[in-house]
Motif scaffolding. Structure first.
Motif, PDB file in Angstrom:
ATOM      1  N   ALA A 252       3.317  -6.624  49.196  1.00 34.40           N
ATOM      2  CA  ALA A 252       2.032  -7.133  48.690  1.00 34.40           C
ATOM      3  C   ALA A 252       0.959  -6.809  49.718  1.00 34.40           C
ATOM      4  O   ALA A 252      -0.168  -6.415  49.367  1.00 34.40           O
ATOM      5  CB  ALA A 252       2.126  -8.638  48.473  1.00 34.40           C
ATOM      6  N   ARG A 253       1.311  -6.966  51.003  1.00 37.01           N
ATOM      7  CA  ARG A 253       0.335  -6.669  52.060  1.00 37.01           C
ATOM      8  C   ARG A 253       0.013  -5.177  52.102  1.00 37.01           C
ATOM      9  O   ARG A 253      -1.125  -4.783  52.313  1.00 37.01           O
ATOM     10  CB  ARG A 253       0.896  -7.113  53.423  1.00 37.01           C
TER      11      ARG A 253
ATOM     12  N   ASP B  59      -2.441  -4.400  49.422  1.00 39.43           N
ATOM     13  CA  ASP B  59      -3.799  -4.821  49.780  1.00 39.43           C
ATOM     14  C   ASP B  59      -4.421  -3.830  50.761  1.00 39.43           C
ATOM     15  O   ASP B  59      -5.589  -3.470  50.648  1.00 39.43           O
ATOM     16  CB  ASP B  59      -3.778  -6.224  50.409  1.00 39.43           C
TER      17      ASP B  59
ATOM     18  N   ASP C 122      -5.454  -0.684  49.044  1.00 46.27           N
ATOM     19  CA  ASP C 122      -6.711  -0.843  48.306  1.00 46.27           C
ATOM     20  C   ASP C 122      -7.886  -0.749  49.267  1.00 46.27           C
ATOM     21  O   ASP C 122      -8.899  -0.123  48.979  1.00 46.27           O
ATOM     22  CB  ASP C 122      -6.751  -2.204  47.585  1.00 46.27           C
ATOM     23  N   ALA C 123      -7.731  -1.387  50.428  1.00 46.74           N
ATOM     24  CA  ALA C 123      -8.797  -1.369  51.431  1.00 46.74           C
ATOM     25  C   ALA C 123      -9.021   0.057  51.912  1.00 46.74           C
ATOM     26  O   ALA C 123     -10.155   0.483  52.145  1.00 46.74           O
ATOM     27  CB  ALA C 123      -8.421  -2.282  52.600  1.00 46.74           C
TER      28      ALA C 123
END
Length: 121
Positions: free
Chosen positions: A93-94, A97, A100-101
Motif C-alpha cells: 500500500a505504501r 502511494d 502515485d507521488a
DNA sequence: GTTCTTACA
DNA sequence: TGTAAGTA
C-alpha cells in the motif's frame, strides 16, 4: 542472567535491551531491588529480534509476532505467516502511494520543462 | 561495581 | 541511543 551479562552475551547495549523491553519485544523477571533477571534462552530471543529488525520489520510488527514463537512447528509457521502477509499488504500500500507521488512529481517536472512558470503554480 | 528510572541531546 | 543524576 542479569542485564549486563545478556548485553555481553549478545553484543547489544544495556540501553537497547531496556528499550526492547519497553517496546514489548523482550520480557524479564524482576528480583531483589527490581533488577531485571533474564531466562537462559534470552540470548536466542535477542538474536531473533535483531534478525527481524534487520529484515526491516518495525518494533510494532515484531511485538505482534513474539507470541507466535511461543508455539512451534506448523502453529508457529501459520502465526508468523499471518502477520507477515499483513506486513506485506501494508508495504505494498505504501509502495502504491509512493508510486502515485512519483507520477505526480514527474508530471510537475515535465510541465516546468515546457513552462518554468508552472513551478510557482 | 552494577542496575534502576527519568530526562535531555 | 548515549549519557547524567541520585539510588538501591
Amino acid at each position: 542472567m542479569k542485564i549486563g551479562e545478556l548485553s555481553r552475551a549478545t553484543g547489544v547495549s544495556i540501553r537497547l535491551l531496556r528499550y526492547y523491553e519497553e517496546q514489548g519485544l523482550l520480557v524479564s523477571e524482576r528480583s531483589a531491588g527490581g533488577h531485571r533477571q533474564y531466562a537462559a534462552d534470552a540470548p536466542a530471543t535477542v538474536a531473533r529480534i535483531r534478525g527481524l529488525l534487520a529484515a526491516g520489520l518495525s518494533t510494532r510488527v515484531i511485538r505482534d509476532l513474539m507470541p507466535c514463537f511461543a508455539g512451534d512447528g506448523i502453529a508457529l509457521q501459520a502465526c508468523v505467516l499471518d502477520h507477515l502477509t499483513t506486513q506485506l499488504a501494508d508495504l505494498e500500500a505504501r509502495i502504491a502511494d509512493l508510486s502515485d507521488a512519483r507520477t505526480a512529481l514527474l508530471g510537475i517536472l515535465d510541465a516546468s520543462t515546457r513552462s518554468p512558470a508552472q513551478l510557482s503554480a
